[in-house]
Design an enzyme around this catalytic site. Structure first.
Site, PDB file in Angstrom:
ATOM      1  CG  LEU B 143      -1.988  -1.116   1.222  1.00 20.34           C
ATOM      2  CD1 LEU B 143      -2.840  -1.007   2.484  1.00 20.34           C
ATOM      3  CD2 LEU B 143      -2.877  -1.060  -0.019  1.00 20.34           C
ATOM      4  CG  LEU B 192      -2.377  -5.529  -1.682  1.00 22.32           C
ATOM      5  CD1 LEU B 192      -3.211  -6.690  -1.182  1.00 22.32           C
ATOM      6  CD2 LEU B 192      -3.254  -4.285  -1.817  1.00 22.32           C
ATOM      7  CG  ASP B 223      -3.073  -6.393   2.652  1.00 24.22           C
ATOM      8  OD1 ASP B 223      -2.322  -7.343   2.367  1.00 24.22           O
ATOM      9  OD2 ASP B 223      -2.685  -5.210   2.658  1.00 24.22           O
TER      10      ASP B 223
END
Lengths: 338, 338, 338
Positions: B143, B192, B223
């Site tokens: 991210l 991620l 995530d």
């Protein structure tokens, strides 16, 4: 014809057996050879304990009727099965692929039916477990493409259904089997010959064995529940590389990825397997079955569904002109390579 | 500016392209650079077969209009996307992260939307599969914290919902994608950028790549479905060490644990990947899609649920003062390190 | 009595403690020894950072009342528990097996109840996580067979139910525990001592540790959810080899198969563990719990069912004459070996 040095005593013994078998009337030289493979394996194994080796040595000096009785027992298996050898042993059943209706121990409906029949017998008798292996230097080359293409050329729609059905039943026999199945992978395990391994319980491999599922290469989709078991065992990245890209794994690699329990050197492979099998058959049969049930039952429904879906897709692919074409092209390439 | 020796021919060619692109009016030098990265990769790959190398060499002597046509195609991609480079190739689509709205190929909603759009295009066209990689020496740093913190500082409640929603949709695009996605991990894959790998099908990694998901360190929860996929792939002990303790895996370690299919040396990485991609695109597209469906469908519901739950938790954490604080502290520590 | 050189300062300190404990009235020399084991571990760990080492060194020169307060805290744990040592630390709770009611840290209902009680306390207080390990050179030898056989001989039907129930509750406490449990496996982990590991979150092992679940050998079926977790972690082939054939894994092998997160050298084991624990307790407790919930919740129902089924089968086996017999034979063999 060459025999490994260590089985000299057996080979001379086998000549007797061949003659006797011939008298029984059903055996051919090929059958004797198949049986030879078995006896060979067991001899090297019984050599583990000195006392047993003495027993074998002594047997050479035993009166003829004892030998006769032994060879008749061998012949019974040879009589009942053409493509496999089945040896009922103390506490377990040994099933060996040794196909005569196909090359390289590859699987057609006839071979599959014999394996299913032998498994059903072992399920009902006092065997605590099944040892599954093969005669020769190859474990199993998967589906018998020559058989399948011959049939598909006749009547694609009808035969693709029959073929998918045969695979479905074969795979389901492994899913439903309640006693432990131990596999001794003696050589290459390809396609369904590799995908069936996770449906067995313990997988011991010869260093020389290798594993490959090049389904997409011959225009096929995964079988033997490998679409479910391979990702669960080795993770998606490795499973897909095998299923999509047809990556070949050595025995050591297959062991590192969890497809194989342990790898043994070729020289002591059968010996190592047999020592462990003999240890296992001392266990309580209730404990063995209950333990297998605990491990297996939670994934049984998933396995049944995976098998159904895989066979649905196979039927669809084989039933299409495109699917047939891919398979023929693959075979043509293979023929061209030689 | 330095180019590796082997791409000399390309770099001179790229100068032309930069000029032409500039005329089209939307391209900047940075865009040309991004496109350059792509062409560079492909040149070294097309060098695999001698005949193709000749084609490239000949091209240097071709008339200008041919070059123009090629560069326009490049420019189309550059025109449509800012943060990724998309190359439609014979039988597959190559998507490369090359972010300009973020650093180190990190993901903000804009980058994610471009990837989703490129995947949707590849889903609809005649691509048999997608090759996903990145320009430069970094694969994806997860991210884009600078973007996220800027927004959260504005309106925590509203923006945390929007951010979680953006991630949910991005991850879901991978879950739902029906054609095989092959990833070529060229460098570090963090957060991620690492957790998305098990949603792809085959993962090939450069020796120099490494993998880390230090979520708890920056006050975040897992995530990209990693709370589901990591334990399934590498077992709980290893997965939790990555998710809780932020353990960094080398490419070889990630391969041993099943996150990566195979590792290749930096010098031949693109070459090895391209040889395999070209092999894969010779496969029947129905077989590829059906095989992927068999492998994926059984876990699709679990993946969807994992994605929903993970994004729920992220929204909750980002929406809290404590969560914001952890993220800020982490960024501060990172800044202090430099 | 010998102490390792590095804990000299502690051992002299412990003498004080023993005296003080004796005054409290419940402590024996053995209890002081158990507590000593703990302090010993922590001393070597606190030695990691120079500043902390100074603190320890300084403490030797501190006035007596400070020592008293420390030793009283130690004694509280010794007072409350007989078979474990519990140290509430800054941000976490350290639970160490140190059984006096059984040999080799093996588990009987009394030991299990103490562990459950300590876990319940840690669940309710401000501990962010639990560190679970053992005093001495053995981690845990599984079920306390001497205890179990003594009871089964009394009243097989009744006691087999009680025993299965004790295991069910013990295992369920681990399944339901919401904060991360980190295990430091200091030595051999056998049977339930090994099968419980996948119910914890991160597993760090000393090089000298080894892992074995020889259930069938002593006529038992899998426990601790190993029938579910082992196949999921290491694949069926490896799991079944452990569960059926009782294959012993070294720490490195267990790590390669995913049972262990990472292996550390004996000399720096506690140190390496403590550095990581201290890193972990800096994390936000909400993030830790939410992350664990994401990873665990999807498998919780499966774990509960596996636990129920395993205990059903154990009750059945222990309740049968055959099951009792297998266990007795196993113990007899073990005794004969010495």
């Amino acid at each position: 014809m060459m025999y490994p040095k260590e089985s000299n005593e057996v080979s001379s013994f086998m000549l007797h057996q061949t003659v006797i078998s011939a008298k029984v009337g059903t055996s051919t030289f090929m059958e004797a050879l198949a049986a030879n493979g078995t006896t060979n394996i067991q001899t090297s194994v019984t050599g583990v304990t000195a006392s047993k080796r003495r027993f074998i040595d002594d047997r050479r000096d035993q009166p003829f009727d004892k030998r006769l009785r032994f060879s008749v027992r061998q012949t019974e298996s040879a009589y009942r099965y053409r493509d496999i050898v089945v040896r009922k042993q103390d506490g377990f059943t040994h099933i060996l692929l040794s196909t005569k209706s196909s090359e390289n121990n590859s699987l057609n409906p006839e071979v599959m039916k014999e394996v299913q029949s032998a498994l059903n017998t072992a399920a009902a008798d006092d065997s605590k477990l099944v040892l599954f292996s093969a005669v020769g230097s190859i474990f199993c080359c998967g589906l018998d493409f020559i058989y399948f293409i011959r049939r598909l050329t006749d009547d694609r729609k009808k035969e693709s259904t029959k073929m998918a059905e045969a695979i479905r039943n074969f795979v389901n026999t492994f899913i439903q089997f309640k006693k432990p199945i131990i596999v001794a992978v003696n050589g290459p395990a390809i396609g369904l010959g590799a995908s069936i391994l996770p449906l067995c319980d313990v997988v011991w491999a010869n260093e020389k064995a290798w594993f490959q599922t090049p389904y997409t290469t011959f225009g096929q989709s995964p079988d033997g529940c490998s679409s479910l078991t391979f990702p669960r065992i080795m993770g998606l990245a490795s499973a897909n590389e095998m299923l999509f890209s047809g990556r070949k794994l050595t025995a050591q690699e297959a062991c590192a990825k969890g497809l194989v329990s342990q790898v043994f050197w070729p020289g002591t492979f059968t010996q190592e397997v047999m020592v462990r099998i003999k240890e296992l058959v001392t266990c309580n049969s209730v404990v063995l079955e209950e333990s297998k049930a605990l491990v297996r039952n939670i994934m049984k429904v998933d396995l049944e569904q995976a098998n159904e879906k895989e066979c649905e897709v196979l039927k669809k692919i084989w039933g299409s002109a495109q699917g047939m074409d891919s398979m023929l092209k693959y075979l043509q390439r293979k023929i061209d390579e030689f």
